[in-house]
Scaffold this motif. Structure first.
Motif, PDB file in Angstrom:
ATOM      1  N   VAL A   1      60.154  51.192 -57.506  1.00  0.00           N
ATOM      2  CA  VAL A   1      60.928  50.180 -58.238  1.00  0.00           C
ATOM      3  C   VAL A   1      60.585  50.239 -59.719  1.00  0.00           C
ATOM      4  CG1 VAL A   1      61.233  47.687 -58.596  1.00  0.00           C
ATOM      5  CG2 VAL A   1      61.257  48.631 -56.264  1.00  0.00           C
ATOM      6  N   MET A   2      59.305  50.310 -60.016  1.00  0.00           N
ATOM      7  CA  MET A   2      58.891  50.332 -61.419  1.00  0.00           C
ATOM      8  C   MET A   2      59.394  51.591 -62.128  1.00  0.00           C
ATOM      9  SD  MET A   2      57.485  47.432 -61.836  1.00  0.00           S
ATOM     10  CE  MET A   2      56.840  47.642 -63.493  1.00  0.00           C
ATOM     11  N   LEU A   3      59.392  52.724 -61.449  1.00  0.00           N
ATOM     12  CA  LEU A   3      59.940  53.946 -62.053  1.00  0.00           C
ATOM     13  C   LEU A   3      61.384  53.734 -62.487  1.00  0.00           C
ATOM     14  CD1 LEU A   3      58.595  56.729 -59.643  1.00  0.00           C
ATOM     15  CD2 LEU A   3      57.954  56.412 -62.043  1.00  0.00           C
ATOM     16  N   LEU A   4      62.183  53.137 -61.622  1.00  0.00           N
ATOM     17  CA  LEU A   4      63.588  52.891 -61.960  1.00  0.00           C
ATOM     18  C   LEU A   4      63.718  51.910 -63.117  1.00  0.00           C
ATOM     19  CD1 LEU A   4      65.191  52.815 -58.416  1.00  0.00           C
ATOM     20  CD2 LEU A   4      65.673  54.455 -60.261  1.00  0.00           C
ATOM     21  N   LEU A   5      62.893  50.890 -63.125  1.00  0.00           N
ATOM     22  CA  LEU A   5      62.971  49.903 -64.209  1.00  0.00           C
ATOM     23  C   LEU A   5      62.450  50.471 -65.531  1.00  0.00           C
ATOM     24  CD1 LEU A   5      62.027  46.670 -62.268  1.00  0.00           C
ATOM     25  CD2 LEU A   5      64.279  47.361 -63.117  1.00  0.00           C
ATOM     26  N   TRP A   6      61.431  51.303 -65.487  1.00  0.00           N
ATOM     27  CA  TRP A   6      60.973  51.933 -66.725  1.00  0.00           C
ATOM     28  C   TRP A   6      62.068  52.819 -67.300  1.00  0.00           C
ATOM     29  CZ3 TRP A   6      55.952  53.382 -63.797  1.00  0.00           C
ATOM     30  CH2 TRP A   6      55.056  52.301 -63.847  1.00  0.00           C
ATOM     31  N   GLU A   7      62.851  53.415 -66.418  1.00  0.00           N
ATOM     32  CA  GLU A   7      63.940  54.290 -66.870  1.00  0.00           C
ATOM     33  C   GLU A   7      65.149  53.505 -67.369  1.00  0.00           C
ATOM     34  OE1 GLU A   7      66.721  57.856 -64.996  1.00  0.00           O
ATOM     35  OE2 GLU A   7      64.856  57.291 -63.975  1.00  0.00           O
ATOM     36  N   HIS A   8      65.497  52.407 -66.664  1.00  0.00           N
ATOM     37  CA  HIS A   8      66.739  51.680 -66.958  1.00  0.00           C
ATOM     38  C   HIS A   8      66.538  50.303 -67.579  1.00  0.00           C
ATOM     39  CE1 HIS A   8      69.055  54.730 -64.849  1.00  0.00           C
ATOM     40  NE2 HIS A   8      68.150  54.681 -63.891  1.00  0.00           N
ATOM     41  N   GLN A   9      65.322  49.805 -67.641  1.00  0.00           N
ATOM     42  CA  GLN A   9      64.978  48.485 -68.193  1.00  0.00           C
ATOM     43  C   GLN A   9      65.431  47.324 -67.305  1.00  0.00           C
ATOM     44  OE1 GLN A   9      62.845  48.669 -70.815  1.00  0.00           O
ATOM     45  NE2 GLN A   9      63.202  50.822 -70.380  1.00  0.00           N
ATOM     46  N   SER A  10      66.612  47.427 -66.728  1.00  0.00           N
ATOM     47  CA  SER A  10      67.156  46.359 -65.889  1.00  0.00           C
ATOM     48  C   SER A  10      68.101  46.983 -64.874  1.00  0.00           C
ATOM     49  CB  SER A  10      67.914  45.357 -66.767  1.00  0.00           C
ATOM     50  OG  SER A  10      68.503  44.359 -65.967  1.00  0.00           O
ATOM     51  N   MET A  11      68.080  46.456 -63.644  1.00  0.00           N
ATOM     52  CA  MET A  11      69.003  46.903 -62.598  1.00  0.00           C
ATOM     53  C   MET A  11      69.294  45.709 -61.707  1.00  0.00           C
ATOM     54  SD  MET A  11      67.588  50.609 -61.299  1.00  0.00           S
ATOM     55  CE  MET A  11      69.097  51.191 -60.554  1.00  0.00           C
ATOM     56  N   ASN A  12      70.504  45.687 -61.143  1.00  0.00           N
ATOM     57  CA  ASN A  12      70.751  44.616 -60.186  1.00  0.00           C
ATOM     58  C   ASN A  12      70.169  45.015 -58.829  1.00  0.00           C
ATOM     59  OD1 ASN A  12      72.867  45.771 -58.436  1.00  0.00           O
ATOM     60  ND2 ASN A  12      74.169  45.639 -60.246  1.00  0.00           N
ATOM     61  N   VAL A  13      69.916  44.025 -58.009  1.00  0.00           N
ATOM     62  CA  VAL A  13      69.247  44.240 -56.725  1.00  0.00           C
ATOM     63  C   VAL A  13      70.043  45.206 -55.850  1.00  0.00           C
ATOM     64  CG1 VAL A  13      68.468  43.134 -54.592  1.00  0.00           C
ATOM     65  CG2 VAL A  13      68.022  42.043 -56.792  1.00  0.00           C
ATOM     66  N   LYS A  14      71.357  45.075 -55.845  1.00  0.00           N
ATOM     67  CA  LYS A  14      72.184  45.939 -55.000  1.00  0.00           C
ATOM     68  C   LYS A  14      72.017  47.404 -55.395  1.00  0.00           C
ATOM     69  CE  LYS A  14      76.872  46.822 -53.485  1.00  0.00           C
ATOM     70  NZ  LYS A  14      78.287  46.626 -53.709  1.00  0.00           N
ATOM     71  N   THR A  15      72.090  47.703 -56.684  1.00  0.00           N
ATOM     72  CA  THR A  15      71.949  49.079 -57.161  1.00  0.00           C
ATOM     73  C   THR A  15      70.543  49.609 -56.889  1.00  0.00           C
ATOM     74  OG1 THR A  15      73.596  48.678 -58.874  1.00  0.00           O
ATOM     75  CG2 THR A  15      72.163  50.579 -59.187  1.00  0.00           C
ATOM     76  N   LEU A  16      69.561  48.760 -57.086  1.00  0.00           N
ATOM     77  CA  LEU A  16      68.183  49.139 -56.812  1.00  0.00           C
ATOM     78  C   LEU A  16      68.024  49.518 -55.337  1.00  0.00           C
ATOM     79  CD1 LEU A  16      65.545  49.220 -58.487  1.00  0.00           C
ATOM     80  CD2 LEU A  16      65.149  46.876 -57.788  1.00  0.00           C
ATOM     81  N   GLY A  17      68.542  48.687 -54.451  1.00  0.00           N
ATOM     82  CA  GLY A  17      68.461  48.957 -53.013  1.00  0.00           C
ATOM     83  C   GLY A  17      69.189  50.232 -52.628  1.00  0.00           C
ATOM     84  N   GLU A  18      70.376  50.443 -53.194  1.00  0.00           N
ATOM     85  CA  GLU A  18      71.137  51.654 -52.887  1.00  0.00           C
ATOM     86  C   GLU A  18      70.408  52.895 -53.379  1.00  0.00           C
ATOM     87  OE1 GLU A  18      74.943  50.891 -54.687  1.00  0.00           O
ATOM     88  OE2 GLU A  18      75.639  49.694 -52.976  1.00  0.00           O
ATOM     89  N   THR A  19      69.854  52.828 -54.570  1.00  0.00           N
ATOM     90  CA  THR A  19      69.157  53.981 -55.140  1.00  0.00           C
ATOM     91  C   THR A  19      67.919  54.337 -54.324  1.00  0.00           C
ATOM     92  OG1 THR A  19      69.944  53.360 -57.336  1.00  0.00           O
ATOM     93  CG2 THR A  19      68.090  54.899 -57.248  1.00  0.00           C
ATOM     94  N   LEU A  20      67.185  53.315 -53.891  1.00  0.00           N
ATOM     95  CA  LEU A  20      65.953  53.537 -53.127  1.00  0.00           C
ATOM     96  C   LEU A  20      66.190  53.638 -51.626  1.00  0.00           C
ATOM     97  CD1 LEU A  20      63.540  51.121 -55.019  1.00  0.00           C
ATOM     98  CD2 LEU A  20      63.704  53.619 -55.209  1.00  0.00           C
ATOM     99  N   MET A  21      67.450  53.442 -51.212  1.00  0.00           N
ATOM    100  CA  MET A  21      67.817  53.470 -49.793  1.00  0.00           C
ATOM    101  C   MET A  21      67.016  52.448 -48.994  1.00  0.00           C
ATOM    102  SD  MET A  21      68.380  57.492 -49.035  1.00  0.00           S
ATOM    103  CE  MET A  21      68.444  58.569 -50.452  1.00  0.00           C
ATOM    104  N   LEU A  22      66.891  51.238 -49.582  1.00  0.00           N
ATOM    105  CA  LEU A  22      66.181  50.135 -48.933  1.00  0.00           C
ATOM    106  C   LEU A  22      67.149  48.984 -48.698  1.00  0.00           C
ATOM    107  CD1 LEU A  22      62.910  50.011 -51.088  1.00  0.00           C
ATOM    108  CD2 LEU A  22      63.189  50.984 -48.799  1.00  0.00           C
TER     109      LEU A  22
END
Length: 148
Positions: A44-65
């Protein structure tokens, strides 16, 4: 006893991938322990360091969680003051995850983790990239099957 060739353990694709995933994740533990992060929290932190902000749905889809896995993970990161959850003003059903200053600062501490991991595994950064390049296309080819 006769065993069909396709059922021989040594012919299976799943076991080496499963075992390798577990072993690589275990190699992360000492480095992530220094950051006070679990492996899923690190993702999760890797994605946020890259994008600064993400919505929960996109985060879940990206991480397949799914949300049942992601929500408690996000709550723990929020309790550590690394992220904050903010409802969208345009659509209150959308929850955005943002880095806190403390979460952003952790990026510098984590910067050497990929190189330290490669060293721990006894492989070069190039070999690590080659392995990733070999398996990623299959991962994303199979990913749509998870939704069905």
């Amino acid at each position: 006893m006769r065993t069909l060739k396709q059922l021989k353990f040594s012919n299976q694709l799943c076991f080496p991938i499963y075992a390798l995933s577990r072993l690589i994740t275990s190699h992360y533990q000492p480095f992530l322990g220094e950051l006070d992060l679990t492996y899923p929290q690190y993702l999760v932190m890797l994605l946020l360091w890259e994008h600064q902000s993400m919505n929960v749905k996109t985060l879940g889809e990206t991480l397949m969680l799914d949300s049942g896995t992601l929500t408690p993970l996000l709550k723990r990161l929020e309790a550590k003051k690394l992220i904050r959850r903010v409802r969208s003003k345009e659509d209150e059903r959308v929850v955005n995850i943002q880095l806190t200053p403390q979460g952003a600062a952790l990026e510098q501490q984590a910067a050497e983790t990929p190189l330290r991991l490669a060293e721990s595994l006894g492989i070069t950064a190039t070999e690590m990239q080659d392995i990733k390049d070999a398996i990623t296309p299959l991962l994303y080819r199979l990913k749509p099957a998870l939704k069905g």
